[in-house]
Design a protein around this motif. Structure first.
Motif, PDB file in Angstrom:
ATOM      1  N   THR A   1       1.219   5.380   3.345  1.00  0.00           N
ATOM      2  CA  THR A   1       0.114   4.548   2.871  1.00  0.00           C
ATOM      3  C   THR A   1      -0.726   5.397   1.934  1.00  0.00           C
ATOM      4  O   THR A   1      -1.131   6.512   2.292  1.00  0.00           O
ATOM      5  CB  THR A   1      -0.757   4.062   4.041  1.00  0.00           C
ATOM      6  N   ALA A   2      -0.989   4.908   0.717  1.00  0.00           N
ATOM      7  CA  ALA A   2      -1.672   5.720  -0.281  1.00  0.00           C
ATOM      8  C   ALA A   2      -2.678   4.893  -1.065  1.00  0.00           C
ATOM      9  O   ALA A   2      -2.474   3.700  -1.292  1.00  0.00           O
ATOM     10  CB  ALA A   2      -0.658   6.355  -1.238  1.00  0.00           C
ATOM     11  N   ASP A   3      -3.745   5.554  -1.479  1.00  0.00           N
ATOM     12  CA  ASP A   3      -4.775   4.899  -2.289  1.00  0.00           C
ATOM     13  C   ASP A   3      -4.424   4.875  -3.769  1.00  0.00           C
ATOM     14  O   ASP A   3      -5.185   4.323  -4.581  1.00  0.00           O
ATOM     15  CB  ASP A   3      -6.121   5.615  -2.112  1.00  0.00           C
ATOM     16  N   VAL A   4      -3.310   5.515  -4.135  1.00  0.00           N
ATOM     17  CA  VAL A   4      -2.856   5.503  -5.527  1.00  0.00           C
ATOM     18  C   VAL A   4      -1.411   5.023  -5.543  1.00  0.00           C
ATOM     19  O   VAL A   4      -0.664   5.233  -4.584  1.00  0.00           O
ATOM     20  CB  VAL A   4      -2.979   6.897  -6.184  1.00  0.00           C
TER      21      VAL A   4
ATOM     22  N   GLY B   1       0.775  -1.229   0.000  1.00  0.00           N
ATOM     23  CA  GLY B   1       0.000   0.000   0.000  1.00  0.00           C
ATOM     24  C   GLY B   1       0.801   1.270   0.000  1.00  0.00           C
ATOM     25  O   GLY B   1       0.245   2.355   0.211  1.00  0.00           O
TER      26      GLY B   1
ATOM     27  N   GLU C   1     -15.664  11.144  -5.053  1.00  0.00           N
ATOM     28  CA  GLU C   1     -14.557  10.205  -4.901  1.00  0.00           C
ATOM     29  C   GLU C   1     -13.487  10.822  -4.000  1.00  0.00           C
ATOM     30  O   GLU C   1     -13.405  12.041  -3.851  1.00  0.00           O
ATOM     31  CB  GLU C   1     -13.951   9.851  -6.263  1.00  0.00           C
ATOM     32  N   GLU C   2     -12.674   9.963  -3.418  1.00  0.00           N
ATOM     33  CA  GLU C   2     -11.596  10.485  -2.585  1.00  0.00           C
ATOM     34  C   GLU C   2     -10.403   9.546  -2.624  1.00  0.00           C
ATOM     35  O   GLU C   2     -10.525   8.350  -2.915  1.00  0.00           O
ATOM     36  CB  GLU C   2     -12.044  10.716  -1.143  1.00  0.00           C
ATOM     37  N   ALA C   3      -9.237  10.128  -2.342  1.00  0.00           N
ATOM     38  CA  ALA C   3      -7.990   9.367  -2.245  1.00  0.00           C
ATOM     39  C   ALA C   3      -7.281   9.806  -0.968  1.00  0.00           C
ATOM     40  O   ALA C   3      -7.175  11.005  -0.693  1.00  0.00           O
ATOM     41  CB  ALA C   3      -7.107   9.605  -3.464  1.00  0.00           C
TER      42      ALA C   3
ATOM     43  N   ARG D   1      -5.853   2.593   7.089  1.00  0.00           N
ATOM     44  CA  ARG D   1      -6.960   2.520   6.129  1.00  0.00           C
ATOM     45  C   ARG D   1      -8.151   3.378   6.521  1.00  0.00           C
ATOM     46  O   ARG D   1      -9.172   3.346   5.834  1.00  0.00           O
ATOM     47  CB  ARG D   1      -7.422   1.062   5.991  1.00  0.00           C
TER      48      ARG D   1
END
Length: 616
Positions: free
Chosen positions: A161-164, A147, A183-185, A203
């Motif tokens: 930690t990143a969503d992309v 992640g 939407e969000e990141a 998370r």
């Protein structure tokens, strides 16, 4: 997706372009374009991992912005919090970047959260992180983990930690992504000691933000201030909270080092420590605003810091009361607008500044008058302090402005020595405490006579900066405010008039006329904001209420768009100067707001008595 863009430079930035994010243990500064240019974790005085504030992107930064260079950018704090929201908007869409340093939790985690939320349409974004530990000196070892990435250099490590997904190249970690409405990141950067296991990925970034918002708003709601300028007072109180090191209760003067008091100059100091001189102003501002618990924490910090050698007070201490704050220079950093040297540590801790004795004893007296819980240690500590001061007050010192020239008999320092013995006498008279009150009365009168004889220029009808000086000092404005002489005394009236003639610059107050022979440094600095607020308080005491209100509104208007104030201001260039944001400026703002609101008339009248000193 658009190609990778180079890191944005901040060479043309001004100090007021930044916003503070704080965790009550560490702090960061975020440029109005969304770049984090300063980040120190886990403590305010830790070696910054992002230090482009004092250099450029090579020294560490984290950009987060629309890929479209023409996108419009605006920002604000969420009301009642120090959670920053930066909005990026173009014809195609709009996103908000929510920046937060989380408050300490039971696990002692130190986290930076960047939550990017789509609001309208769709928008492409670019983010780039350049980790540089040790104030930009060290490029860390990077490796991919679940992640995100981990960066390690010496004792420091961070987990992102990143969503992309990120790419690591050219000593930077970059990502490009697109968000639509709803939407969000999330991006979470967690500091941890490099010898410990890597923490698990985070998370629940949105939940962290919402929890922090609830906690901060509950704290803000405790304020009892009900006068004008509610928004600026609330922001000043929140700034003090953000600058409080919660494990100890100490309050740092500022979260930064080496932001210049004049661009290109050498008056660049490390302010990430706790100054004793703030004591009375801090206690008063917190008590007057309804924050008794925080006032008690600050008083306890004072007591611990002084323990062991109360008769040898330092002017400042570290976050936990550390005594050695050795000053060094970071020669690899070019400085803000080329202002060198960049310093860490502060050798002023070695100086003798006699005003701190009055600040400490005055703070304890104000707390006693306000009914803060007394402890068995407070009064014996005060008595021990003044034992040494009985002889020390005759000595020269470096003054509250930390002159690096030769020591002198500064008038303000003597006034604060007088205040120390005056507060001791009042504590005996009002609370029945035991002590050699006749001796204290004698010393009080002796100091008073010495100041009025040696520190007063009859030809100019004013007190002077130091014995034998031909100039004045803005600190003389405090003489009537602490009750040394009444406001209508001709000598006070003459001193105020002379300060207006000689130290006002476009309505703002200089500390003094800088001369290398006096302060040991090349001349030139901005107007000092706290001194300008003191003049506002003096105007109220003199009955010049309209002038006081105009001055207060002018000073409040010098804050940036987020109501943050640095230490100084250049009225000609129209810009803030010095470390940012500055606790001393915000303390002075809070106190002046209370004075104008009529809920208090200064630190002494906050304790429900008229200013002492009329019969001294």
């Amino acid at each position: 997706m658009p190609g990778r863009s180079p890191p944005r430079g901040l060479c043309c930035s001004m100090i007021e372009d930044y916003a503070l994010i704080g965790s009550t243990t560490g702090a960061g500064l975020v440029h109005r374009d969304g770049t984090i240019a300063w980040l120190a974790l886990p403590r305010f005085d830790s070696e910054a991992m992002f230090a482009s504030l004092l250099g450029d992107a090579r020294h560490g930064s984290w950009t987060m912005a629309a890929a479209d260079p023409g996108a419009r950018v605006s920002r604000c704090y969420r009301k009642g919090t120090f959670i920053l929201e930066t909005t990026h908007e173009s014809a195609s869409g709009e996103v908000v970047v929510v920046d937060l340093l989380t408050l300490p939790d039971r696990g002692g985690r130190h986290r930076l959260v960047r939550l990017v939320q789509g609001r309208r349409g769709r928008l492409c974004l670019h983010t780039e992180i350049r980790f540089r530990f040790g104030y930009g000196a060290y490029v860390p070892w990077l490796r991919q983990v679940e992640g995100g990435v981990v960066a390690v250099a010496g004792p420091d490590a961070v987990r992102l930690t990143a969503d992309v997904p990120f790419e690591n190249a050219d000593f930077a970690s970059t990502a490009e992504f697109e968000l639509g409405a709803g939407e969000e990141a999330a991006f979470v950067l967690e500091w941890f000691p490099s010898h410990l296991p890597i923490p698990p990925p985070v998370r629940n970034a949105p939940a962290l933000v919402e929890h922090a918002a609830r906690v901060m708003r509950a704290w803000t709601a405790k304020s009892i201030y009900r006068g004008d300028h509610q928004e600026v007072v609330e922001r000043s109180l929140l700034t003090l909270k953000a600058l409080t090191y919660s494990p100890s209760g100490g309050i740092v003067a500022a979260p930064t080092t080496s932001l210049p008091e004049w661009p290109g100059g050498v008056r660049n100091w490390d302010y990430r420590y706790c100054w004793i001189r703030d004591a009375v102003l801090t206690i008063y501002a917190l008590l007057a605003s309804g924050y008794r618990e925080e006032a008690e924490d600050w008083r306890h910090w004072l007591m611990r810091a002084m323990a062991g050698s109360p008769d040898e007070l330092q002017i400042m201490y570290g976050l936990h009361g550390e005594r050695r704050l050795t000053e060094t220079e970071l020669d690899w950093l070019p400085g803000f607008e080329g202002s060198r040297p960049v310093r860490i540590g502060n050798d002023a801790y070695r100086q003798r500044q006699l005003d701190v004795y009055g600040s400490v004893i005055g703070a304890f007296y104000v707390a006693r008058r306000a009914g803060l819980n007394e402890t068995d240690e407070v009064w014996p500590l005060e008595c021990s302090i003044v034992v040494g001061l009985a002889g020390l007050w005759r000595e020269k010192d470096s003054g509250l402005w930390e002159m690096r020239g030769e020591p002198r008999h500064f008038v303000h320092s003597k006034v604060m020595c007088w205040l120390a013995f005056h507060a001791m006498v009042l504590s005996v008279e009002e609370f029945g405490l035991d002590g050699p009150v006749e001796e204290w009365r004698r010393i009080r009168a002796e100091i008073h006579h010495d100041i009025c004889t040696r520190g007063y220029d009859a030809r100019q009808n004013s007190f002077v900066q130091y014995y034998g000086a031909d100039g004045v000092d803005a600190a003389l404005l405090l003489m009537p405010l602490v009750g040394f002489l009444p406001i209508d005394d001709p000598r006070i009236q003459g001193t105020v008039a002379r300060i207006e003639r000689e130290l006002l610059r476009d309505g703002l107050v200089l500390r003094y006329l800088t001369r290398e022979a006096v302060d040991g440094l090349p001349p030139k600095e901005g107007a000092f904001l706290a001194c300008s607020f003191w003049l506002c308080d003096v105007y109220v005491a003199m009955g010049r209420l309209d002038e006081a209100r105009v001055l207060f509104e002018r000073l409040a208007g010098l804050a940036n768009d987020l109501h943050l104030l640095a230490e100084e201001y250049d009225p000609h260039a129209g810009r803030q100067l010095g470390n940012f944001p500055q606790a001393f400026s915000h303390l002075a703002l809070i106190n002046s707001a209370h004075v104008l609101a009529g809920s208090a008339g200064g630190a002494w009248r906050a304790t429900n008595r008229s200013p002492p000193g009329r019969s001294a």
